[in-house]
Design a protein around this motif. Structure first.
Motif, short mmCIF file in Angstrom:
data_model
loop_
_atom_site.label_atom_id
_atom_site.label_comp_id
_atom_site.label_asym_id
_atom_site.label_seq_id
_atom_site.Cartn_x
_atom_site.Cartn_y
_atom_site.Cartn_z
N ASP A 34 0.83 -1.20 0.00
CA ASP A 34 0.00 0.00 0.00
C ASP A 34 0.88 1.26 0.00
OD1 ASP A 34 -2.77 1.31 0.58
OD2 ASP A 34 -1.39 2.16 2.07
N ASP A 35 0.52 2.26 -0.80
CA ASP A 35 1.31 3.49 -0.91
C ASP A 35 1.47 4.21 0.43
OD1 ASP A 35 1.75 3.14 -3.62
OD2 ASP A 35 0.04 4.39 -4.21
N PHE A 36 0.39 4.31 1.19
CA PHE A 36 0.47 4.99 2.48
C PHE A 36 1.43 4.27 3.42
CE2 PHE A 36 -0.89 5.47 6.90
CZ PHE A 36 -0.75 6.83 7.04
N ILE A 37 1.30 2.96 3.51
CA ILE A 37 2.17 2.18 4.38
C ILE A 37 3.63 2.33 3.94
CG2 ILE A 37 2.73 -0.14 5.24
CD1 ILE A 37 0.06 0.77 6.27
N GLN A 38 3.86 2.32 2.65
CA GLN A 38 5.23 2.49 2.16
C GLN A 38 5.78 3.87 2.54
OE1 GLN A 38 5.01 1.44 -2.02
NE2 GLN A 38 5.42 -0.71 -1.54
N ALA A 103 8.00 -13.14 4.26
CA ALA A 103 7.46 -14.39 4.80
C ALA A 103 6.03 -14.25 5.31
CB ALA A 103 8.36 -14.90 5.92
N VAL A 104 5.43 -13.06 5.19
CA VAL A 104 4.07 -12.84 5.68
C VAL A 104 3.09 -13.64 4.83
CG1 VAL A 104 2.25 -11.11 5.97
CG2 VAL A 104 4.60 -10.59 6.65
N LEU A 105 2.21 -14.36 5.52
CA LEU A 105 1.22 -15.21 4.84
C LEU A 105 0.11 -14.37 4.22
CD1 LEU A 105 0.86 -17.90 7.65
CD2 LEU A 105 2.29 -18.02 5.61
N GLU A 111 -4.04 -11.34 -0.56
CA GLU A 111 -3.68 -10.11 0.17
C GLU A 111 -2.90 -10.51 1.41
OE1 GLU A 111 -4.05 -6.98 -0.56
OE2 GLU A 111 -5.37 -7.11 -2.28
N ARG A 112 -1.92 -9.66 1.78
CA ARG A 112 -1.11 -9.92 2.97
C ARG A 112 -1.20 -8.71 3.89
NH1 ARG A 112 4.62 -11.08 1.53
NH2 ARG A 112 4.35 -9.34 0.13
N ILE A 113 -1.65 -8.95 5.13
CA ILE A 113 -1.77 -7.88 6.11
C ILE A 113 -0.37 -7.42 6.51
CG2 ILE A 113 -2.56 -7.24 8.41
CD1 ILE A 113 -4.78 -9.31 8.12
N HIS A 114 -0.13 -6.13 6.39
CA HIS A 114 1.19 -5.58 6.72
C HIS A 114 1.41 -5.66 8.23
CE1 HIS A 114 4.70 -3.10 6.88
NE2 HIS A 114 4.70 -3.00 5.56
N PRO A 115 2.56 -6.16 8.66
CA PRO A 115 2.82 -6.28 10.10
C PRO A 115 2.89 -4.94 10.85
CG PRO A 115 4.35 -7.62 8.84
CD PRO A 115 3.60 -6.77 7.86
N LEU A 116 3.38 -3.90 10.21
CA LEU A 116 3.63 -2.64 10.91
C LEU A 116 2.38 -2.04 11.56
CD1 LEU A 116 5.76 -0.58 11.74
CD2 LEU A 116 5.38 0.56 9.55
N VAL A 164 -3.62 -13.34 9.20
CA VAL A 164 -4.06 -13.48 7.82
C VAL A 164 -5.45 -12.91 7.67
CG1 VAL A 164 -2.61 -15.49 7.32
CG2 VAL A 164 -4.92 -15.82 8.19
N PRO A 165 -5.79 -12.42 6.48
CA PRO A 165 -7.14 -11.89 6.27
C PRO A 165 -8.17 -13.02 6.44
CG PRO A 165 -5.71 -11.33 4.43
CD PRO A 165 -4.96 -12.30 5.30
N ASN A 166 -9.32 -12.66 7.02
CA ASN A 166 -10.41 -13.64 7.14
C ASN A 166 -11.06 -13.87 5.79
OD1 ASN A 166 -9.97 -13.80 9.84
ND2 ASN A 166 -11.62 -12.40 10.38
#
Length: 166
Positions: A34-38, A103-105, A111-116, A164-166
């Motif tokens: 995601d641009d915002f997260i980056q 390594a994020v699932l 889609e992979r939920i960002h850890p931060l 992980v996303p539901n």
């Protein structure tokens, strides 16, 4: 979830540095890539305390009725760089742990939920309700000194991040 959560940056003494505020709800932007997260990642070139803060009062904030989300509005918003280094590893310098974003699932939709944002959520609704098997991770790093790096420093241990996303 439509909640807007600010990425709030604090100095070593937990004083406000500034914040970034997305234009979309929390779970619309809590994804790897995601641009915002980056933009948030590009600001974490040195260890900095970060909290994803929501507008609802946190239980510990009830006596003052002011939370970190509201306090952040007292300082100038930051401007995230559009370009720059984004590291593969999210480092927690206080806990000496890290997460490897590669390594994020992913969920069924890839889609992979960002850890931060998940690890630094302050518990005021910024967790989004998508917590596969590890809800205890949500907010576990809130307020810790975080940076991104291309390498893992000696002595840092991996954190099993399996939201992980539901």
């Amino acid at each position: 979830m439509r909640q807007i959560c600010r990425a709030v940056f604090l100095d070593a003494d937990h004083e406000l540095i500034g914040y970034l505020e997305p234009k979309v709800g929390f779970m619309k932007q809590a994804w790897i890539g995601d641009d915002f997260i980056q933009g948030v990642e590009r600001l974490l070139t040195v260890p900095t305390r970060v909290v994803w803060a929501g507008p609802q009062p946190h239980p510990q904030d009830i006596p003052t009725d002011e939370n970190l989300y509201d306090k952040a509005a007292s300082v100038a918003p930051l401007v995230a760089p559009r370009f720059g280094f984004i590291g593969r590893y999210i480092l927690n310098h206080d806990k000496r742990t890290y997460v490897d974003k590669a390594a994020v699932l992913g969920g069924d939709d890839r889609e992979r939920i960002h850890p931060l944002p998940m690890l630094t959520a302050d518990g005021t609704g910024c967790e989004g309700g998508r917590t596969g098997g590890a809800a205890a991770l949500v907010g576990a790093w809130a307020g810790d000194r975080i940076s991104l790096s291309a390498t893992v420093p000696t002595g840092f241990e991996p954190l099993k991040y399996d939201l992980v996303p539901n």
